[in-house]
Design a protein around this motif. Sequence first.
Motif, PDB file in Angstrom:
ATOM      1  N   THR A 282     -18.075  31.270  -2.278  1.00  0.00           N
ATOM      2  CA  THR A 282     -17.943  31.219  -0.820  1.00  0.00           C
ATOM      3  C   THR A 282     -16.510  31.457  -0.362  1.00  0.00           C
ATOM      4  OG1 THR A 282     -17.811  28.833  -1.047  1.00  0.00           O
ATOM      5  CG2 THR A 282     -19.917  29.737  -0.374  1.00  0.00           C
ATOM      6  N   MET A 283     -15.544  31.094  -1.183  1.00  0.00           N
ATOM      7  CA  MET A 283     -14.148  31.253  -0.761  1.00  0.00           C
ATOM      8  C   MET A 283     -13.533  32.561  -1.257  1.00  0.00           C
ATOM      9  SD  MET A 283     -13.204  28.402   0.794  1.00  0.00           S
ATOM     10  CE  MET A 283     -13.953  28.732   2.067  1.00  0.00           C
ATOM     11  N   GLY A 284     -14.289  33.310  -2.071  1.00  0.00           N
ATOM     12  CA  GLY A 284     -13.761  34.581  -2.574  1.00  0.00           C
ATOM     13  C   GLY A 284     -12.557  34.393  -3.473  1.00  0.00           C
ATOM     14  N   LEU A 285     -12.636  33.418  -4.397  1.00  0.00           N
ATOM     15  CA  LEU A 285     -11.473  33.111  -5.247  1.00  0.00           C
ATOM     16  C   LEU A 285     -11.416  34.044  -6.454  1.00  0.00           C
ATOM     17  CD1 LEU A 285     -11.730  29.218  -5.352  1.00  0.00           C
ATOM     18  CD2 LEU A 285     -10.570  30.632  -3.689  1.00  0.00           C
ATOM     19  N   ARG A 286     -10.233  34.093  -7.054  1.00  0.00           N
ATOM     20  CA  ARG A 286     -10.082  34.799  -8.323  1.00  0.00           C
ATOM     21  C   ARG A 286      -9.626  33.845  -9.422  1.00  0.00           C
ATOM     22  NH1 ARG A 286     -10.601  39.967  -8.430  1.00  0.00           N
ATOM     23  NH2 ARG A 286     -10.641  41.186  -6.539  1.00  0.00           N
ATOM     24  N   HIS A 287      -8.940  32.775  -9.025  1.00  0.00           N
ATOM     25  CA  HIS A 287      -8.419  31.809 -10.007  1.00  0.00           C
ATOM     26  C   HIS A 287      -8.621  30.408  -9.452  1.00  0.00           C
ATOM     27  CE1 HIS A 287      -5.878  35.399  -9.576  1.00  0.00           C
ATOM     28  NE2 HIS A 287      -6.123  35.521 -10.855  1.00  0.00           N
ATOM     29  N   LEU A 288      -9.040  29.510 -10.314  1.00  0.00           N
ATOM     30  CA  LEU A 288      -9.269  28.135  -9.881  1.00  0.00           C
ATOM     31  C   LEU A 288      -8.640  27.184 -10.910  1.00  0.00           C
ATOM     32  CD1 LEU A 288     -10.704  26.457  -7.711  1.00  0.00           C
ATOM     33  CD2 LEU A 288     -12.747  26.513  -9.105  1.00  0.00           C
ATOM     34  N   PRO A 289      -7.461  26.630 -10.617  1.00  0.00           N
ATOM     35  CA  PRO A 289      -6.834  25.709 -11.581  1.00  0.00           C
ATOM     36  C   PRO A 289      -7.626  24.405 -11.690  1.00  0.00           C
ATOM     37  CG  PRO A 289      -5.245  26.536  -9.978  1.00  0.00           C
ATOM     38  CD  PRO A 289      -6.597  26.903  -9.467  1.00  0.00           C
ATOM     39  N   VAL A 290      -7.676  23.857 -12.895  1.00  0.00           N
ATOM     40  CA  VAL A 290      -8.324  22.554 -13.125  1.00  0.00           C
ATOM     41  C   VAL A 290      -7.209  21.529 -13.279  1.00  0.00           C
ATOM     42  CG1 VAL A 290      -9.911  21.276 -14.603  1.00  0.00           C
ATOM     43  CG2 VAL A 290     -10.204  23.739 -14.301  1.00  0.00           C
ATOM     44  N   VAL A 291      -7.179  20.561 -12.363  1.00  0.00           N
ATOM     45  CA  VAL A 291      -6.057  19.606 -12.303  1.00  0.00           C
ATOM     46  C   VAL A 291      -6.607  18.206 -12.483  1.00  0.00           C
ATOM     47  CG1 VAL A 291      -4.221  18.714 -10.817  1.00  0.00           C
ATOM     48  CG2 VAL A 291      -4.758  21.147 -10.774  1.00  0.00           C
ATOM     49  N   ASN A 292      -5.969  17.414 -13.366  1.00  0.00           N
ATOM     50  CA  ASN A 292      -6.512  16.074 -13.640  1.00  0.00           C
ATOM     51  C   ASN A 292      -6.032  15.047 -12.610  1.00  0.00           C
ATOM     52  OD1 ASN A 292      -3.935  15.341 -14.305  1.00  0.00           O
ATOM     53  ND2 ASN A 292      -4.265  15.344 -16.512  1.00  0.00           N
ATOM     54  N   ALA A 293      -6.361  13.786 -12.865  1.00  0.00           N
ATOM     55  CA  ALA A 293      -6.139  12.731 -11.869  1.00  0.00           C
ATOM     56  C   ALA A 293      -4.663  12.526 -11.530  1.00  0.00           C
ATOM     57  CB  ALA A 293      -6.737  11.426 -12.369  1.00  0.00           C
ATOM     58  N   VAL A 294      -3.773  12.886 -12.452  1.00  0.00           N
ATOM     59  CA  VAL A 294      -2.353  12.632 -12.178  1.00  0.00           C
ATOM     60  C   VAL A 294      -1.600  13.924 -11.872  1.00  0.00           C
ATOM     61  CG1 VAL A 294      -2.160  10.442 -13.378  1.00  0.00           C
ATOM     62  CG2 VAL A 294      -1.952  12.540 -14.673  1.00  0.00           C
ATOM     63  N   GLY A 295      -2.340  14.915 -11.335  1.00  0.00           N
ATOM     64  CA  GLY A 295      -1.668  16.124 -10.846  1.00  0.00           C
ATOM     65  C   GLY A 295      -1.170  17.049 -11.928  1.00  0.00           C
ATOM     66  N   GLU A 296      -1.798  17.000 -13.096  1.00  0.00           N
ATOM     67  CA  GLU A 296      -1.358  17.885 -14.169  1.00  0.00           C
ATOM     68  C   GLU A 296      -2.437  18.920 -14.468  1.00  0.00           C
ATOM     69  OE1 GLU A 296       1.695  14.805 -16.233  1.00  0.00           O
ATOM     70  OE2 GLU A 296      -0.325  14.933 -17.035  1.00  0.00           O
TER      71      GLU A 296
END
Length: 803
Positions: free
Chosen positions: A763-777
Amino acid sequence: LSKQKAQRYEAVKWVLVFAIGVCTGLVGLFVDFFVRLFTQLKFQVVQSSVEECTEKGCLALSLLELLGFNLTFVFLASLLVLIQPVAAGSGIPEIKCYLNGVKVPGVVRLRTVVCKATGVLFSVAGGLFVGKEGPMIHSGAVVGAGLPQFQSISLRKIQFNFPYFRSDRDKRDFVSAGAAAGVAAAFGAPIGGTLFSLEEGSSFWNQGLTWKVLFCSMAATFTLNFFRSGIQFGSWGSFQLPGLLNFGEFKCSESDKKCHLWTAVDLGFFILMGIVGGLLGATFNCLNKRLAKYRMRNVHPKPKLVRVLESLLVSLTTTVVVFVASMVLGECRQMSSSRHSGNDSLSLQDISEDVNSSIKTFFCPNETYNDMATLFFNPQESAILQLFHQEGTFSPVTLSLFFLLYFLLSCWTYGISVPSGLFVPSLLCGAAFGRLVANLLKSYIGLDHIYSGTFALIGAAAFLGGVVRMTISLTVILIESTNEITYGLPIMITLMVAKWTGDFFNKGIYDIHVNLRGVPLLEWETGVEMDKLRASDIMEPNLTYVYPHTRIQSLVSILRTTVHHAFPVVTENRGNEREFMKGNQLISNNIKFKKSSILTRAGEQRKRSQSMKSYPSSELRNMCDEHIATEEPPEKEDLLQQMLERRYTPYPNLYPDQSPSEEWTMEERFRPLTFHGLILRSQLVTLLDRGVCYSESQSSASQPRLSHAEMSEDYPRYPDIHDLDLTLLNPRMIVDVTPYMNPSPFTVSPNTHVSQVFNLFRTMGLRHLPVVNAVGEVVGIITRHNLTHEFLQARLRQHYQTI
């Protein structure tokens, strides 16, 4: 000022959308005019020759004349495809890929549209069983992509300083509008075009786009209609010919009181025809897929000349079959008397005259006509009109043979290297099938009330639906083409049944060709079983990342050794950072950046915890405890230092002496890389190209700043890192990427369900989606590749094995 800018931007968009519609209409006009010209020339010469040779017995000479015309035209069409290979076929699979977010090289270039439009004109005039409607959709899309850019690679001199619409999203919107305009021009169906773009094309759609796309389609239909009515009838402004393909008016003759266009009883037959159409479509797709695979193995690896020879072979076979079938297999049928009765409707008279003027009387005595020659020795549009409106019958044997020959030859033709559409051959094939059903019901079951034209139309819809598997857009296109709203229900039911029947066996023809090319197309949604997987199961854990402040040497090395299009910007959580800070400007800049970002987050968290009395997160707990309010600013530095040096324990249930083992998930193999944003490859290359950097002896504030317009100046083709001359740059210089990165891209947590990841991506037309854990890493990244059906299936199998 910003409001004025936004309004100007919107106004320019509307003007461009109108211009795209007009240009697409003109492309359609160009194709139609020359196809008509060449076809008339060819048939006039050959027909007079046949009539002469019937008496003199020199029919072989007529065949040679026909072969001469057809082979020349097809040869020219093949040559144009050699110049631009992406112009082959209908272009719909390529546009579908483009609108889905996959860049197909050269698909929306000016050279492509020139080769496509000129090539399709020759391949249709050359007597191949192809249509000009599919290529119209591709041509419209190219116009949509190119016109708003005001520059061209093929014509380098065309260059205007036009700073708008320099992004993939804007370009995709214009391509959607262009594709819709192509459909609208082809069928005279503006609403059908809009729905086609929505159903078949775009992955990303918004409310504002619908209205613009419809306006664009209207402009295309209006332009084509205006010029065609003027050129063909000399009545400028009368708007008699809405699209390239006109189905004529379906109307019972007034003398026949029993006649109805369709009745409730017929619906049962329509459903059965839908089932048969679905089966025939699935057979067509299966045969065409095998042929395409054979071509990929045996024709494509060979020199390009072999493809031209294949096109010529198909043309030769088609011409001989058409000629021999018309001369040998036709039956002489009685002319209908309807043309002598007076008709009130002018348009009906036009259609009637048009139908009767295209009747061929080869080898037949007076007042009779050769039914096979009437279907084969005419342009396809005339043959469709014959099957829809000719009241004289075609014999069941003729219709069966015509259907069989057309089915096999169309299947063989779709996929050779000439520009070719599939709509018209499918409609013609299906119309013959529908007319055959009507004949059989009238002759053998004695249903007199049947209107043959309706059955021909439903047969055409059933077969076309079985091949391409479109539903809503095809229904509306056919209703708009017939101008008969009462046909809505039967067409809709037939198409749905045909789609369901065909889907039971295989996919639609365009999806099959997309799959054969190995394009990572994203479906509309994932399977239910995919929700067993989480983001951490499908992400790519081995990251290539850049620091906020990076040496040129490192950037060049990263760009030259990878093909990724985006890189996470991170800082590392090192224990020995204090030692690093002592003498190294680079490390110290990165740590300062990290400190400031953590300080901002801490302040935000503190405000939140005070206003909502919410429980603060573990990372910022000591920042937000009560004593912070009474603390003096100088002490913040020490506190931050403690935070930077503190090793987080993301999994408190693990014992300190446990070392990460192979069985751990990626989440458990905690990687301390604090995530700050995403930077695109094109941005990094532009920064290097423009020499945006600072030396270690200076502060990062001395680095030159580029505006957004300067950053996007080279769109859509940014320079390649391998072509840059970097000899003038000192590899020890530092680039500060922070002003250019996206500091707040969409991110997901490692525990997010795959269906949520997929919906966000689509729906957002993304190309990259970072996976970030609970402490912003950042612990991984998800790209299109990780969401393709094959990849998800493989991960699901792995998941079941580990259980």
